[in-house]
Design a protein around this motif. Structure first.
Motif, PDB file in Angstrom:
ATOM      1  N   VAL A 173      96.083  15.399 -75.233  1.00 42.26           N
ATOM      2  CA  VAL A 173      94.751  15.343 -74.912  1.00 42.26           C
ATOM      3  C   VAL A 173      93.714  15.443 -75.870  1.00 42.26           C
ATOM      4  N   LEU A 174      92.749  14.651 -76.148  1.00 43.55           N
ATOM      5  CA  LEU A 174      91.803  14.853 -77.500  1.00 43.55           C
ATOM      6  C   LEU A 174      90.530  14.675 -76.928  1.00 43.55           C
ATOM      7  N   ASP A 175      90.210  14.925 -75.792  1.00 43.72           N
ATOM      8  CA  ASP A 175      88.785  14.651 -75.365  1.00 43.72           C
ATOM      9  C   ASP A 175      87.807  15.403 -76.269  1.00 43.72           C
ATOM     10  N   ARG A 176      86.764  14.566 -76.412  1.00 42.39           N
ATOM     11  CA  ARG A 176      85.646  15.222 -77.291  1.00 42.39           C
ATOM     12  C   ARG A 176      86.289  15.820 -78.569  1.00 42.39           C
ATOM     13  N   CYS A 177      87.213  15.190 -79.281  1.00 41.05           N
ATOM     14  CA  CYS A 177      87.494  15.337 -80.719  1.00 41.05           C
ATOM     15  C   CYS A 177      86.703  14.316 -81.380  1.00 41.05           C
ATOM     16  N   VAL A 178      85.386  14.588 -81.978  1.00 38.45           N
ATOM     17  CA  VAL A 178      84.486  13.567 -82.201  1.00 38.45           C
ATOM     18  C   VAL A 178      84.882  13.155 -83.531  1.00 38.45           C
ATOM     19  N   ARG A 179      85.733  13.586 -84.301  1.00 37.87           N
ATOM     20  CA  ARG A 179      86.238  13.307 -85.599  1.00 37.87           C
ATOM     21  C   ARG A 179      87.475  12.457 -85.631  1.00 37.87           C
ATOM     22  N   ILE A 180      88.026  12.054 -84.446  1.00 40.60           N
ATOM     23  CA  ILE A 180      89.371  11.108 -84.397  1.00 40.60           C
ATOM     24  C   ILE A 180      88.705   9.848 -84.670  1.00 40.60           C
ATOM     25  N   THR A 181      89.280   8.915 -85.371  1.00 35.41           N
ATOM     26  CA  THR A 181      89.437   7.628 -85.564  1.00 35.41           C
ATOM     27  C   THR A 181      90.361   6.648 -85.281  1.00 35.41           C
ATOM     28  N   ASP A 182      90.173   5.340 -85.389  1.00 35.74           N
ATOM     29  CA  ASP A 182      91.343   4.384 -85.300  1.00 35.74           C
ATOM     30  C   ASP A 182      92.580   4.750 -85.919  1.00 35.74           C
ATOM     31  N   THR A 183      92.136   5.186 -87.221  1.00 37.41           N
ATOM     32  CA  THR A 183      93.173   5.627 -88.350  1.00 37.41           C
ATOM     33  C   THR A 183      94.378   6.623 -87.759  1.00 37.41           C
ATOM     34  N   GLY A 184      93.769   7.637 -87.195  1.00 37.29           N
ATOM     35  CA  GLY A 184      94.441   8.393 -86.292  1.00 37.29           C
ATOM     36  C   GLY A 184      95.202   8.145 -85.263  1.00 37.29           C
ATOM     37  N   LEU A 185      94.899   7.213 -84.502  1.00 35.14           N
ATOM     38  CA  LEU A 185      95.465   6.388 -83.346  1.00 35.14           C
ATOM     39  C   LEU A 185      96.823   5.770 -83.905  1.00 35.14           C
ATOM     40  N   SER A 186      96.679   5.151 -84.970  1.00 38.79           N
ATOM     41  CA  SER A 186      97.650   4.286 -85.728  1.00 38.79           C
ATOM     42  C   SER A 186      98.817   5.374 -85.877  1.00 38.79           C
ATOM     43  N   TYR A 187      98.642   6.428 -86.125  1.00 35.29           N
ATOM     44  CA  TYR A 187      99.825   7.373 -86.304  1.00 35.29           C
ATOM     45  C   TYR A 187     100.533   7.753 -85.070  1.00 35.29           C
TER      46      TYR A 187
END
Length: 434
Positions: A402-416
């Motif tokens: 759960v990463l709700d309201r983690c405002v500094r997460i980007t598409d790069t992080g999701l690629s991991y």
């Protein structure tokens, strides 16, 4: 011109669709009381936020049985395995036909066929039929007749449900203005082993213990919300109710840490404390020393610091598998260090709202808690894509993130995260850079 023949007159009691229209009640629950001597509102049953619909284990074993929709008529004869006329449908069944009475003798069916009345009160059929209804529908069906009530009041139909009783619903006002505690016998017959009491005082809890037949040994779970329970009331409740193993205290601001020291005992395995103003580090010390068999701890406290997370003993490090720290604003990465060394066997961890935790704290979690299956980092604004790389590299058993309201997460992080084959649920609400 009419196309009907003289002998084919339409019965005046049936509408065109062939179904008997049953008048609905305004609240959908009926006005009669299920529990004798109590208002109907006391029988309102509250399910937890994620409580699924009840399904009988016995019914699950009969995979060949069709599960009909409640929107369509369900015939009693279908479940009985015999043929019956269309009027035997439950939707068109009158209460006079379902309830035996001396004034209305049953109508005999065809030779060799059960009558509608016999089908409606056949307990073997009813025991299978009532699994198809929700808790609210069962409350209404229990008012039809004594036979239906007797069948429905079996504990198996109420497993997983928790009655919610507000303080004003616990008393009847007598003509003289005096208050009388309501009868809880109907709850006892259904075998409820958990209750949620809202707005109660020490006296209300004592009255509940004295009037509920199963309170001494049969109640396994107690939840007190927005209540004025004091240290003395908490001590009496846990001393008298010897069966309680799950305890929840929410919005209770009148008990102190001293009350936890005097009342908590080793039989409690799950504890939830939230929005209680007097809970701080010393409360965690009481929990860690008095609850050696603790398996689950849910804590929402604004004054708990990093020091408290070092209080857990080696015994709890072996037994505790669920820890939820919600909105513990004072917890930092130092607290995470204490936690991962004290509780190495966690499978569920929530740091939701612990806004001071950074990527370094997540790295500690990923390196030391390899058994994690669920991780909640929502409302942690300092978490970045680097934290997701740590998670993807080390938490190979993780199924929910759960990463709700983690405002500094980007598409790069999701690629991991795309490399995590075990991940089943990913929550990214309000992640504005995704």
């Amino acid at each position: 011109m009419s196309n009907q023949r003289n002998g084919d007159t339409k019965p005046p009691c049936l509408p065109r669709n062939g179904l008997v229209k049953i008048p609905t009640q305004p609240n959908g629950l009926g006005s009669a009381s299920i529990t004798k001597g109590t208002p109907a509102v006391k029988n309102r049953l509250c399910q937890p936020s994620s409580v699924p619909a009840i399904l009988s284990p016995a019914l699950a074993n009969h995979s060949d049985l069709p599960i009909p929709s409640l929107a369509s008529p369900l015939s009693l004869a279908t479940l009985a395995g015999v043929s019956s006329p269309p009027s035997a449908s439950l939707v068109g069944l009158n209460s006079s036909e379902a309830c035996p009475s001396k004034e209305q003798p049953p109508r005999d069916g065809l030779p060799g066929s059960p009558s509608e009345r016999q089908l409606a009160v056949d307990e073997k059929i009813l025991n299978r039929l009532f699994w198809y209804f929700s808790a609210c529908e069962k409350c209404v069906l229990a008012q039809v007749c004594k036979v239906w009530r007797r069948v429905l009041y079996q504990p198996k139909f109420w497993v997983g449900l928790t009655p919610v009783l507000h303080t004003k619903e616990l008393y009847n006002i007598l003509p003289g203005g005096e208050k009388e505690f309501v009868s809880l016998q109907g709850f006892a017959v259904r075998g409820f082993d958990g209750f949620c009491l809202v707005g109660v005082s020490d006296l209300d809890i004592c009255e509940f213990i004295d009037n509920y037949p199963l309170s001494k040994k049969g109640v396994k779970s107690m939840s007190l919300k927005r209540s004025t329970i004091t240290d003395a009331g908490l001590e009496v409740m846990l001393e008298q109710m010897q069966g309680v193993v799950r305890l929840e205290l929410s919005g209770c601001n009148d008990f102190t840490e001293a009350g936890l020291w005097s009342s908590l005992n080793a039989r409690i395995t799950a504890l939830s404390v939230s929005d209680c103003i007097n809970v701080a580090d010393d409360a965690i010390a009481a929990i860690s020393q008095l609850l050696p068999n603790l398996t689950e701890l849910n804590l929402q406290a604004y004054h708990v610091t990093d020091t408290a997370l070092a209080y857990f003993t080696a015994k709890q490090g072996y037994t505790t598998h669920t820890l939820r720290l919600n909105s513990c604003w004072e917890i930092t990465n130092h607290g995470v260090v204490n936690m991962v060394h004290s509780l190495p066997n966690l499978s569920v961890l929530s740091l939701s709202g612990c806004s001071k935790v950074t990527d370094d704290g997540v790295e500690l979690v990923a390196e030391n808690l390899r058994k994690l299956r669920s991780l909640d980092l929502s409302w942690c604004p300092r978490i970045t894509d680097m934290a997701l790389e740590y998670i993807a590299c080390d938490l190979h058993k993780l199924e929910e993130l759960v990463l709700d309201r983690c405002v500094r997460i980007t598409d790069t992080g999701l690629s991991y995260l795309s490399t995590m084959s075990s991940l089943r649920s990913l929550y990214l609400r309000w992640c504005c850079q995704v």
